[in-house]
Motif scaffolding. Structure first.
Motif, PDB file in Angstrom:
ATOM      1  N   ASN A  22       0.945  -1.340  -0.152  1.00 19.06           N
ATOM      2  CA  ASN A  22      -0.118   0.161  -0.175  1.00 19.06           C
ATOM      3  C   ASN A  22       1.011   1.228   0.148  1.00 19.06           C
ATOM      4  OD1 ASN A  22      -2.362   1.600  -0.101  1.00 19.06           O
ATOM      5  ND2 ASN A  22      -3.182   0.478   1.876  1.00 19.06           N
ATOM      6  N   GLY A  32       2.722  10.254  -9.277  1.00 18.83           N
ATOM      7  CA  GLY A  32       2.889   8.654  -8.856  1.00 18.83           C
ATOM      8  C   GLY A  32       2.571   7.983 -10.304  1.00 18.83           C
ATOM      9  N   HIS A  80      -4.657  -3.071 -11.618  1.00 18.37           N
ATOM     10  CA  HIS A  80      -5.192  -2.341 -10.800  1.00 18.37           C
ATOM     11  C   HIS A  80      -5.862  -1.343 -11.478  1.00 18.37           C
ATOM     12  CE1 HIS A  80      -4.726   1.363  -8.159  1.00 18.37           C
ATOM     13  NE2 HIS A  80      -4.283   0.451  -7.333  1.00 18.37           N
ATOM     14  N   SER A 133      -5.762   1.481 -11.732  1.00 18.80           N
ATOM     15  CA  SER A 133      -4.939   2.723 -12.212  1.00 18.80           C
ATOM     16  C   SER A 133      -4.593   2.408 -13.621  1.00 18.80           C
ATOM     17  CB  SER A 133      -3.799   2.895 -11.303  1.00 18.80           C
ATOM     18  OG  SER A 133      -4.047   3.646 -10.424  1.00 18.80           O
ATOM     19  N   THR A 151       0.583  -4.818 -15.709  1.00 22.29           N
ATOM     20  CA  THR A 151       1.430  -4.870 -14.448  1.00 22.29           C
ATOM     21  C   THR A 151       2.690  -5.604 -14.496  1.00 22.29           C
ATOM     22  OG1 THR A 151       1.265  -4.792 -11.926  1.00 22.29           O
ATOM     23  CG2 THR A 151       0.043  -6.554 -13.073  1.00 22.29           C
ATOM     24  N   ASP A 159       3.152  -1.229 -15.862  1.00 18.08           N
ATOM     25  CA  ASP A 159       2.938  -0.691 -14.634  1.00 18.08           C
ATOM     26  C   ASP A 159       3.710  -1.368 -13.294  1.00 18.08           C
ATOM     27  OD1 ASP A 159       1.973  -0.241 -11.846  1.00 18.08           O
ATOM     28  OD2 ASP A 159      -0.183  -0.768 -12.406  1.00 18.08           O
ATOM     29  N   ALA A 166       4.273  -0.243 -10.175  1.00 15.30           N
ATOM     30  CA  ALA A 166       4.250   0.136  -8.920  1.00 15.30           C
ATOM     31  C   ALA A 166       4.589  -0.866  -8.014  1.00 15.30           C
ATOM     32  CB  ALA A 166       2.564   0.788  -8.601  1.00 15.30           C
ATOM     33  N   GLN A 167       4.252  -2.129  -8.046  1.00 18.44           N
ATOM     34  CA  GLN A 167       4.558  -3.152  -6.972  1.00 18.44           C
ATOM     35  C   GLN A 167       6.079  -3.764  -7.243  1.00 18.44           C
ATOM     36  OE1 GLN A 167       2.903  -3.461  -4.431  1.00 18.44           O
ATOM     37  NE2 GLN A 167       1.201  -2.271  -5.032  1.00 18.44           N
ATOM     38  N   SER A 218       5.967   4.554  -8.604  1.00 15.65           N
ATOM     39  CA  SER A 218       5.865   5.491  -7.381  1.00 15.65           C
ATOM     40  C   SER A 218       7.080   5.617  -6.507  1.00 15.65           C
ATOM     41  CB  SER A 218       4.517   5.189  -6.582  1.00 15.65           C
ATOM     42  OG  SER A 218       3.323   5.220  -7.430  1.00 15.65           O
ATOM     43  N   HIS A 277       6.430   6.144  -3.312  1.00 14.24           N
ATOM     44  CA  HIS A 277       6.161   5.938  -1.741  1.00 14.24           C
ATOM     45  C   HIS A 277       6.181   4.361  -1.425  1.00 14.24           C
ATOM     46  CE1 HIS A 277       1.844   4.915  -2.361  1.00 14.24           C
ATOM     47  NE2 HIS A 277       2.141   5.512  -3.490  1.00 14.24           N
ATOM     48  N   ARG A 315      -4.000  -4.840   4.919  1.00 13.03           N
ATOM     49  CA  ARG A 315      -5.070  -4.108   4.024  1.00 13.03           C
ATOM     50  C   ARG A 315      -6.384  -5.030   3.905  1.00 13.03           C
ATOM     51  NH1 ARG A 315      -5.019  -0.906  -1.785  1.00 13.03           N
ATOM     52  NH2 ARG A 315      -7.314  -0.549  -1.655  1.00 13.03           N
TER      53      ARG A 315
HETATM   54  N1  C6P Z   1      -1.736  -0.077  -4.719  1.00 10.64           N
HETATM   55  C1  C6P Z   1      -2.171  -0.957  -2.911  1.00 10.64           C
HETATM   56  O1  C6P Z   1      -2.615  -1.137  -1.609  1.00 10.64           O
HETATM   57  P1  C6P Z   1      -0.176   5.277  -6.991  1.00 10.64           P
HETATM   58  O2  C6P Z   1      -1.302   5.431  -6.099  1.00 10.64           O
HETATM   59  O3  C6P Z   1      -0.482   6.013  -8.170  1.00 10.64           O
HETATM   60  O4  C6P Z   1       0.952   5.433  -6.023  1.00 10.64           O
HETATM   61  O5  C6P Z   1      -0.327   3.569  -7.474  1.00 10.64           O
HETATM   62  C2  C6P Z   1      -1.411   3.311  -8.046  1.00 10.64           C
HETATM   63  C3  C6P Z   1      -0.935   1.660  -8.564  1.00 10.64           C
HETATM   64  C4  C6P Z   1      -1.025   1.321  -9.478  1.00 10.64           C
HETATM   65  N2  C6P Z   1      -0.607  -0.109  -9.728  1.00 10.64           N
HETATM   66  C5  C6P Z   1      -0.487  -0.899  -8.783  1.00 10.64           C
HETATM   67  C6  C6P Z   1      -0.150  -2.309  -9.353  1.00 10.64           C
HETATM   68  C7  C6P Z   1      -0.667  -0.589  -7.694  1.00 10.64           C
HETATM   69  O6  C6P Z   1      -0.490  -1.468  -6.672  1.00 10.64           O
HETATM   70  C8  C6P Z   1      -1.100   0.648  -7.178  1.00 10.64           C
HETATM   71  C9  C6P Z   1      -1.291   0.966  -5.853  1.00 10.64           C
HETATM   72  C10 C6P Z   1      -1.973   0.240  -3.529  1.00 10.64           C
HETATM   73  O7  C6P Z   1      -2.077  -1.979  -3.691  1.00 10.64           O
HETATM   74  C11 C6P Z   1      -2.817   1.234  -3.299  1.00 10.64           C
HETATM   75  S1  C6P Z   1      -4.468   1.133  -3.938  1.00 10.64           S
END
Ligand code: C6P
Length: 398
Positions: free
Chosen positions: A30, A92, A119, A121, A163, A192, A194-195, A215, A217, A351
């Motif tokens: 998260n 992000g 996701h 996004s 992803t 993507d 992010a993870q 991202s 964070h 979560r």
């Molecule tokens: N997933 C989770 O708890 P942002 O919010 O822009 O930093 O990332 C969005 C995002 C996009 N792709 C994937 C695969 C993600 O996991 C995430 C963010 C968090 O899983 C918050 S919903």
């Protein structure tokens, strides 16, 4: 061997208590917790370098600009991009994907290939365009059906948006193979990341993807900062995302010309302090090393999987052969939100919900799941506490 106790001391928040119990933070997918170096970098910037960047000739602004651009150079090297012109700062991952969706030109009839494990996004920005989404199905283990993927291409396919790793199942997807297939059809690939970005080495040249979004964070850095990596020739052809200061070369009362890359996509005053602090997060990851990070998180994954599999009525969803340190599960008779609340009272942060992946919940025919996810600071002892708390919950509800 990593000294996890020493690493934990870098993260001040891990000394906190919740409901009178030591915090056990199992929600790094998260957002991750932040080490002192990152927190200090933010304060240091505001105390010593606060000035707007790219606009002024005085020394303070030059220093701030230098630090901001230093992060860009660090990231370029970290992901093995060819040029800093290919590194665009965004808010992000979400904004990075939206940038591509709004700046690449799509037309009616175009198709985009995505997967069931995306996701929101990586779904909604494409849905907003009104294009047709073609979906890569996944197996019960939570792995992509690559055979089905190959059959989704046709003359309308404009993009593959996929992803690198699922935020729910933990599945690590074979991006290199996916990209190779897409390129055989002359189709661009957006990943993507992010993870994946915080947990495994990302080499965009080796992956050969056209775009890679991530991202800060989730990678021990501050919120409000992310990156879009894009191949220069594609970025050059795209229209600017937003209009305003910094993204222009020249403006008249009737028109404008764009600044060069990457500034063309960075309109307005950016999140300077947090971009600068992201550099400290990257350096923190480098100081530990991905080999150590992956070994530690894989150990936690295997340890926790074994423990959770021993709990009556608990079903893990997502058993891919290549997984990040993420475990989602459901328990017979207990709603995931109740599990989340019970764990919270034990100081354990997990979560519970749809994890911004509603189509995936539908695929596994559950309304919600509980998810535990690991970072470099987690320990087997914390997993023992989790397991004990889940066993208690199971007994209470039984
Ligand atoms: N997933 C989770 O708890 P942002 O919010 O822009 O930093 O990332 C969005 C995002 C996009 N792709 C994937 C695969 C993600 O996991 C995430 C963010 C968090 O899983 C918050 S919903």
């Amino acid at each position: 061997m990593l000294n996890i106790e020493k690493i934990r001391k870098d993260f001040p928040i891990l000394q906190c208590t919740m409901h009178g119990k030591p915090l056990i933070y199992l929600d790094s997918s998260n957002t991750s917790q932040k080490p002192n170096g990152v927190i200090d970098a933010i304060t240091h910037y505001y105390k010593n370098y606060n000035a707007n960047i790219h606009r002024s000739i005085y020394e303070l602004s030059a220093k701030a600009t230098h630090l901001y651009e230093k992060t860009r150079t660090n990231i370029k090297e970290f992901i093995n991009a060819k040029s800093t012109q290919e590194i665009i700062f965004t808010k992000g991952t979400t904004e990075a994907i939206n940038l591509v969706a709004s700046s690449l030109s799509f037309s009616e009839g175009d198709e985009i290939i995505v997967s069931t494990m995306e996701h929101h996004s990586n779904l909604v920005p494409w849905q907003k365009l009104g294009v047709k989404l073609r979906i890569i199905p996944i197996s019960d283990k939570g792995e992509l059906d690559l055979g089905a993927y190959q059959n989704l291409f046709n003359s309308h396919t404009k993009m593959v948006a996929i992803t690198h790793a699922s935020n729910v199942l933990g599945t690590i997807n074979p991006i290199k193979e996916i990209t190779k297939i897409a390129h055989q059809h002359q189709v661009a690939v957006l990943v993507d990341g992010a993870q994946a970005f915080p947990h495994l080495p990302v080499d965009v040249e080796d992956l050969d993807c056209d775009f890679y979004a991530f991202s800060s964070h989730k990678a021990y850095g501050p919120t409000g900062v992310g990156v879009l990596y894009g191949k220069k020739d594609l970025l050059e052809k795209m229209s600017p995302y937003q209009g305003g200061g910094n993204m222009i070369e020249r403006v008249s009362l009737t028109d404008f010309t764009c600044n060069q890359l990457p500034y063309k996509f960075e309109a307005g005053t950016p999140n300077i302090a947090d971009v600068i602090a992201f550099d400290a997060a990257i350096n923190y990851i480098k100081s530990i090393g991905f080999e150590n990070i992956m070994r530690h998180e894989q150990n936690l994954l295997h340890y926790a999987t074994e423990k959770l599999n021993n709990i009556d009525g608990l079903r893990i969803i997502g058993n891919a052969s290549k997984k990040l340190g993420v475990i989602s599960f459901v328990m017979k008779e207990i709603h995931p939100h109740d599990i989340g609340t019970i764990l919270d009272h034990e100081g354990i942060a997990v979560r519970a919900g749809h994890h911004c992946a509603m189509p995936l919940m539908e695929r596994f025919k559950v309304p919600a799941m509980v998810r535990v996810s690991f970072g470099i600071y987690n320990t087997e002892k914390e997993i023992d506490h989790l397991s004990l708390a889940l066993k208690t919950a199971e007994r209470i509800f039984a």
